[in-house]
Every structure is written in C-alpha cells, then in structure tokens.
Design an enzyme around this catalytic site. Structure first.
Site, mmCIF file in Angstrom:
data_model
loop_
_atom_site.group_PDB
_atom_site.id
_atom_site.type_symbol
_atom_site.label_atom_id
_atom_site.label_comp_id
_atom_site.label_asym_id
_atom_site.label_seq_id
_atom_site.Cartn_x
_atom_site.Cartn_y
_atom_site.Cartn_z
ATOM 1 N N ASP A 298 76.382 60.188 78.706
ATOM 2 C CA ASP A 298 77.653 60.029 79.418
ATOM 3 C C ASP A 298 78.723 59.607 78.426
ATOM 4 O OD1 ASP A 298 79.674 59.575 81.192
ATOM 5 O OD2 ASP A 298 78.572 58.162 82.459
ATOM 6 N N GLU B 221 82.336 61.954 89.255
ATOM 7 C CA GLU B 221 82.428 60.578 89.736
ATOM 8 C C GLU B 221 83.876 60.140 89.895
ATOM 9 O OE1 GLU B 221 80.594 58.929 85.978
ATOM 10 O OE2 GLU B 221 82.089 57.382 86.340
ATOM 11 N N HIS C 10 76.565 60.689 92.019
ATOM 12 C CA HIS C 10 76.842 59.564 91.115
ATOM 13 C C HIS C 10 76.699 58.271 91.906
ATOM 14 C CE1 HIS C 10 79.750 56.511 89.569
ATOM 15 N NE2 HIS C 10 79.202 56.847 88.417
HETATM 16 MG MG LIG Z 1 79.380 58.504 84.432
#
Ligand SMILES: [Mg+2]
Length: 377
Positions: A194, A246, A296
């Site tokens: 990420d 997200e 998410h």
């Molecule tokens: Mg993330």
C-alpha cells in the site's frame, strides 16, 4: 415496522505520544469513528458505522437524516442512498454525507436480517459462506524504532497466510520492506503493498518494477485517489494488479474507477462508500468490467462486521473452481480497541480464517461497557 429512535454515537481512542502509526504520508494517533444505532417499534436494534470523525458524522445524521428516519420502514433502505444524491442536493457525493448514509444503511440491513431471520450476506444474494481468508494489514511506519520484521512475524505466528504492508516512502525502503515481508511470509502467501497515494506516476512505476520480483498480489493506491489519469497510465505499464477505493465514495466515483478498468480491484469501505446498498451496486458495476472487489476495512468492529457480510455475499465471477482465488478480507493488526473490544464476541483471525456470522442481521452483539468506555460525546 418503523424506526422509532436514531442515535449517532461518536467513539474515540488515541494512541500514546510516540506510538503513532503511519503510512507513507505520515503518522496518526487518532482512531475515532461514529456508530449509528437504530431502534424499531418492535424492539429490534440495528447498528452501522460512519467511518468519519464524530462531530461531523453526528451532526450530519442529526441534521440531515434523523427527522425523516423516524417512522421509516427499514425495508425502504435503498431510499436512503437515493435521497443522499437528491436531498440534500449538492451535498450528495460528500464524504461525510456518504459516511452517514453508510451507517444508516447498514443499520437498516441489520434490522431487516433480524426481522427475517437471515444473515445479511444471504439477503444480498450470497451463497452460504462459513469463513473468509483474512489478510493482516501490518508493517506500518512507526514513530518508534521497532524492527520492521517484527509485526509481520507476529502476523505469521497468529496464523495469517496473507498480508498487506505499508510502502511508498522511497525506492530503497520499498524494496527492503517488501523483501523482508516476502522472506517471512513465504513464497506462496499473498503479499499486498500500500503506497497510500504518496507517489507521482513515474515514482510509482519505478517502485512497482523494483518489487516485481517479489510477486506482489496488488499495489494499493500507488498515486493519489484523485489522480485517475495516473492510475490509467500505470495500469498500461505495470503487470501487477492495481487497487484503489478506500478514498472514493458512492456509485459515481466508483464508476470512474471501474470504467475501462482504470484499476483492477476496487475497495469500497462499508462505512464510507454508501453502505451495503451502494456497495452492491458497485460490485455489480465491477462485474461488468471484470474488476475484482475487496472491501477496505480500517474501522471499528461494526464496520468490520458489515464488510465481512458484504465480502461473503460477493460472487467469484469469472472464476471457477479451477482458478482458486480466496476472498481476502482486510484485518488490521494495529492496536485499536474499537475493533478488538467493542463486540461481545470479537472477530478472531487466528489460524488463517475468519468466521462469517450466521446469526440474523450482522450477527453481532455490542459490548455496552466498551461502548460507554470509548464514546467521546
Ligand atoms: Mg490503503
């Protein structure tokens, strides 16, 4: 059946000074969120979560929705999303409005499930699903000088067979972190990274190519969520699947991510995307472009419960049993009592699987003592 009481309950937990957790953009210590509690005239109670700061989410629920909710039949749940785009006109796509709608929507589905005696994933059209594969969200950047391999080791010891780690703070650090995680996880485990939107496209491209040898399952938010042209550029140049969602809210933003496969995987958060009703629309759109859906979750246990039910409802299209692809569900391993302490029976990811509640609705029971302990109003 009609709704007789609407409550927005802000919750807060702060990490101690010097113990902040971070991503490539910086450190944070606040784990605040907002729960919504709906009660009906037959005594049913439904819970939802607005993954938004308490004062904003509470004010939005109370000023924009509460009056109209009193007297509403929870079965009219989809009218909430419709209303959010038309009344309050001009505020519909706003993240706080969508977060409030998310909480109200999930609470209605919780009540509907209780009313008909079915878990939510069955109401959404899913097949019977007993368990999902959790992945550990871990290897955060920290303010302390904790060894980077320690959290991923702990996740493996807990039984996780998949993990997502934070990178995005420079090429050298990216390679070191991914190599470390891969060594500890083993070569067959799913490993996601990420970047939290911290790169420009050329930087993300350089990093993606440098970590390609470690067989990453997806790269999350390589560029800022607003930078759709950056996503399209990277998708043409990177073989590793790209994920985002997200920081996107509602069907219209997700359509932009899904159209022409701007990303390979969309990640709606059930506390922000508009709730289960909106997530179901998003999943339907995603299926038309062969885009995968993986929710998410960085929420409290209520948002986690909604995401578990949603994930359990998702179709595996186009996969058959010949191409196994587990429905990976995010499980944050950072300290957060709003996730770990809020339920009478907390979700348990140890052993590499997570049980999908089979009780009616979300299948959760709120620990009232914990709720009082963390409420911030
Ligand atoms: Mg993330």
């Amino acid at each position: 059946m009609e709704i007789t009481d609407v409550q927005a309950i802000p919750l807060a937990h702060s990490l101690p000074d010097g113990q902040g957790l971070g991503d490539a953009r910086g450190f944070g210590t606040d784990r605040g969120t907002t729960l919504v509690r709906l009660e009906t005239d037959d005594g049913a109670v439904g819970w939802g979560e607005a993954f938004a700061p308490g004062p904003m989410a509470t004010a939005t629920v109370e000023t924009m929705f509460a009056d109209d909710l009193i007297g509403m039949d929870p079965f009219e749940v989809e009218s909430l999303a419709e209303r959010s785009y038309t009344d309050p006109y001009h505020f519909g796509g706003d993240v706080v409005v969508q977060s409030a709608v998310s909480a109200l929507d999930v609470a209605c589905w919780d009540i509907i499930g209780q009313h008909v005696g079915r878990p939510v994933h069955r109401l959404l059209g899913g097949t019977h699903c007993e368990e999902l594969t959790p992945y550990a969200s871990t290897m955060y950047f920290t303010e302390s000088d904790r060894p980077i391999e320690q959290p991923i080791r702990e996740a493996v010891e807990e039984g996780f067979t998949a993990a997502k780690i934070k990178i995005g703070a420079g090429l050298e650090s990216d390679v070191e972190r991914v190599r470390t995680a891969r060594e500890i996880l083993g070569e067959d485990a799913d490993l996601m990274v990420d970047m939290n939107g911290n790169y420009r496209p050329h930087q993300a491209l350089e990093s993606a190519r440098a970590i390609e040898e470690f067989d990453v399952t997806w790269i999350e938010e390589p560029v800022p969520p607003e930078n759709l042209s950056g996503y399209r550029e990277l998708r043409k140049k990177i073989d590793t699947p790209i994920a985002a969602g997200e920081a996107h809210y509602g069907r219209f933003e997700f359509k932009e991510l899904i159209d022409d496969r701007t990303v390979d995987i969309v990640q709606p958060n059930l506390g922000r995307c508009g709730g289960l009703s909106e997530a179901r629309l998003i999943a339907g759109m995603a299926s038309t472009e062969n885009v995968a859906v993986r929710p998410h979750i960085w929420n409290s246990a209520v948002g986690l419960a909604a995401a578990v039910q949603f994930a359990a409802s998702l179709s595996s299209y186009p996969h058959t049993r010949n191409v196994p692809e587990p429905m990976l569900i995010e499980f944050d391993r950072s300290e957060n009592p709003l996730r770990s302490d809020l339920l009478e029976s907390p979700f348990d990811p140890s052993g590499g699987s997570i049980d999908v509640p089979q009780e009616p609705g979300l299948g959760i029971e709120i620990d009232q003592d914990a709720l009082e302990r963390y409420r911030s109003d």
